[in-house]
Scaffold this motif. Sequence first.
Motif, PDB file in Angstrom:
ATOM      1  N   LEU A   1      34.748  15.959  35.122  1.00  0.00           N
ATOM      2  CA  LEU A   1      35.922  16.194  35.961  1.00  0.00           C
ATOM      3  C   LEU A   1      35.844  15.455  37.297  1.00  0.00           C
ATOM      4  O   LEU A   1      36.826  14.815  37.702  1.00  0.00           O
ATOM      5  CB  LEU A   1      36.098  17.706  36.172  1.00  0.00           C
ATOM      6  CG  LEU A   1      37.411  18.188  36.731  1.00  0.00           C
ATOM      7  CD1 LEU A   1      38.551  17.786  35.804  1.00  0.00           C
ATOM      8  CD2 LEU A   1      37.378  19.697  36.893  1.00  0.00           C
TER       9      LEU A   1
ATOM     10  N   TYR B   1      31.798  23.940  27.953  1.00  0.00           N
ATOM     11  CA  TYR B   1      32.567  23.486  29.114  1.00  0.00           C
ATOM     12  C   TYR B   1      31.748  22.614  30.069  1.00  0.00           C
ATOM     13  O   TYR B   1      32.316  21.991  30.960  1.00  0.00           O
ATOM     14  CB  TYR B   1      33.109  24.684  29.892  1.00  0.00           C
ATOM     15  CG  TYR B   1      34.371  25.263  29.307  1.00  0.00           C
ATOM     16  CD1 TYR B   1      35.581  24.628  29.458  1.00  0.00           C
ATOM     17  CD2 TYR B   1      34.340  26.462  28.594  1.00  0.00           C
ATOM     18  CE1 TYR B   1      36.747  25.147  28.930  1.00  0.00           C
ATOM     19  CE2 TYR B   1      35.496  26.997  28.064  1.00  0.00           C
ATOM     20  CZ  TYR B   1      36.693  26.331  28.230  1.00  0.00           C
ATOM     21  OH  TYR B   1      37.833  26.855  27.696  1.00  0.00           O
TER      22      TYR B   1
ATOM     23  N   VAL C   1      43.969  16.115  23.809  1.00  0.00           N
ATOM     24  CA  VAL C   1      44.603  15.091  24.647  1.00  0.00           C
ATOM     25  C   VAL C   1      43.703  13.870  24.749  1.00  0.00           C
ATOM     26  O   VAL C   1      44.185  12.721  24.685  1.00  0.00           O
ATOM     27  CB  VAL C   1      44.937  15.666  26.037  1.00  0.00           C
ATOM     28  CG1 VAL C   1      45.315  14.581  27.011  1.00  0.00           C
ATOM     29  CG2 VAL C   1      46.038  16.700  25.925  1.00  0.00           C
ATOM     30  N   THR C   2      42.400  14.078  24.866  1.00  0.00           N
ATOM     31  CA  THR C   2      41.463  12.958  24.938  1.00  0.00           C
ATOM     32  C   THR C   2      41.479  12.147  23.649  1.00  0.00           C
ATOM     33  O   THR C   2      41.474  10.908  23.686  1.00  0.00           O
ATOM     34  CB  THR C   2      40.037  13.482  25.213  1.00  0.00           C
ATOM     35  OG1 THR C   2      40.053  14.241  26.413  1.00  0.00           O
ATOM     36  CG2 THR C   2      39.053  12.345  25.346  1.00  0.00           C
TER      37      THR C   2
ATOM     38  N   LEU D   1      32.774  18.947  30.362  1.00  0.00           N
ATOM     39  CA  LEU D   1      34.060  18.864  31.055  1.00  0.00           C
ATOM     40  C   LEU D   1      33.874  19.024  32.560  1.00  0.00           C
ATOM     41  O   LEU D   1      34.470  18.283  33.342  1.00  0.00           O
ATOM     42  CB  LEU D   1      35.015  19.928  30.511  1.00  0.00           C
ATOM     43  CG  LEU D   1      36.420  19.941  31.091  1.00  0.00           C
ATOM     44  CD1 LEU D   1      37.138  18.650  30.716  1.00  0.00           C
ATOM     45  CD2 LEU D   1      37.181  21.142  30.585  1.00  0.00           C
TER      46      LEU D   1
ATOM     47  N   LEU E   1      42.431  21.984  24.153  1.00  0.00           N
ATOM     48  CA  LEU E   1      43.562  21.191  24.632  1.00  0.00           C
ATOM     49  C   LEU E   1      43.086  19.881  25.258  1.00  0.00           C
ATOM     50  O   LEU E   1      43.650  18.811  24.982  1.00  0.00           O
ATOM     51  CB  LEU E   1      44.388  22.002  25.635  1.00  0.00           C
ATOM     52  CG  LEU E   1      45.608  21.319  26.210  1.00  0.00           C
ATOM     53  CD1 LEU E   1      46.641  21.117  25.111  1.00  0.00           C
ATOM     54  CD2 LEU E   1      46.179  22.129  27.346  1.00  0.00           C
ATOM     55  N   VAL E   2      42.052  19.944  26.069  1.00  0.00           N
ATOM     56  CA  VAL E   2      41.500  18.730  26.687  1.00  0.00           C
ATOM     57  C   VAL E   2      40.954  17.790  25.620  1.00  0.00           C
ATOM     58  O   VAL E   2      41.156  16.573  25.692  1.00  0.00           O
ATOM     59  CB  VAL E   2      40.418  19.097  27.729  1.00  0.00           C
ATOM     60  CG1 VAL E   2      39.629  17.882  28.166  1.00  0.00           C
ATOM     61  CG2 VAL E   2      41.052  19.766  28.933  1.00  0.00           C
ATOM     62  N   LEU E   3      40.276  18.335  24.629  1.00  0.00           N
ATOM     63  CA  LEU E   3      39.754  17.493  23.548  1.00  0.00           C
ATOM     64  C   LEU E   3      40.876  16.832  22.747  1.00  0.00           C
ATOM     65  O   LEU E   3      40.783  15.646  22.397  1.00  0.00           O
ATOM     66  CB  LEU E   3      38.864  18.317  22.615  1.00  0.00           C
ATOM     67  CG  LEU E   3      37.495  18.696  23.160  1.00  0.00           C
ATOM     68  CD1 LEU E   3      36.790  19.624  22.198  1.00  0.00           C
ATOM     69  CD2 LEU E   3      36.665  17.453  23.409  1.00  0.00           C
TER      70      LEU E   3
ATOM     71  N   THR F   1      36.884  11.657  37.268  1.00  0.00           N
ATOM     72  CA  THR F   1      38.304  11.297  37.300  1.00  0.00           C
ATOM     73  C   THR F   1      38.810  11.108  38.723  1.00  0.00           C
ATOM     74  O   THR F   1      39.761  10.350  38.946  1.00  0.00           O
ATOM     75  CB  THR F   1      39.148  12.362  36.600  1.00  0.00           C
ATOM     76  OG1 THR F   1      38.956  13.611  37.247  1.00  0.00           O
ATOM     77  CG2 THR F   1      38.770  12.478  35.141  1.00  0.00           C
TER      78      THR F   1
ATOM     79  N   PRO G   1      41.732  26.026  26.559  1.00  0.00           N
ATOM     80  CA  PRO G   1      41.784  24.861  27.460  1.00  0.00           C
ATOM     81  C   PRO G   1      40.848  23.734  27.034  1.00  0.00           C
ATOM     82  O   PRO G   1      41.196  22.560  27.134  1.00  0.00           O
ATOM     83  CB  PRO G   1      41.366  25.434  28.818  1.00  0.00           C
ATOM     84  CG  PRO G   1      41.651  26.872  28.732  1.00  0.00           C
ATOM     85  CD  PRO G   1      41.438  27.254  27.311  1.00  0.00           C
ATOM     86  N   LEU G   2      39.675  24.096  26.538  1.00  0.00           N
ATOM     87  CA  LEU G   2      38.737  23.071  26.076  1.00  0.00           C
ATOM     88  C   LEU G   2      39.297  22.334  24.866  1.00  0.00           C
ATOM     89  O   LEU G   2      39.230  21.100  24.789  1.00  0.00           O
ATOM     90  CB  LEU G   2      37.390  23.709  25.724  1.00  0.00           C
ATOM     91  CG  LEU G   2      36.299  22.759  25.250  1.00  0.00           C
ATOM     92  CD1 LEU G   2      35.905  21.801  26.359  1.00  0.00           C
ATOM     93  CD2 LEU G   2      35.111  23.533  24.754  1.00  0.00           C
TER      94      LEU G   2
END
Length: 150
Positions: free
Chosen positions: A75, A68, A141-142, A71, A137-139, A78, A134-135
């Motif tokens: 963060l 994490y 989407v990225t 991330l 999911l972020v990967l 952004t 969550p990690l």
Amino acid sequence: MAWTCPQCGWKDKPSHHKYYASKGLTRPSCEACNPSFKQRLPGLRRDLIIGAFSNSYMGYGPLASLPYIPLVMLLPVTVLFWVHGTVASVLSLLLFIAGWFANTYIATRVGESIRHRLLGGSSIFALVIGYYAPLLLVLAVTLILAPFFI
């Protein structure tokens, strides 16, 4: 009071060590006194998992929270896309500190739950998947949105 092996009678105390050494005897090697690697493996696995979620690793928090860290570091970047100026710097710093502490706090809370479940003999699969979801999911989407920004 010294520990006594129920199978061979070995007592783990200095006088017993001296007695065996003076008689030229070796320590008895029954399964209870000297467990094999195969018998110690579940305990080692349990201790490794508990340690990964509980112990701090060079100031980064628990070892299991290391995925994490990128991330948490990206963060605040952004925020710079939407806010500009001095407010962006302060806001990104606050977001970075909040993300860092949240990462450590969540990892230690999950680590406590994992420790209780492992010591109780329950499964931890859903808890570990839930922690890393969550990690993932972020990967995902990225990776899906990356071609649009290149």
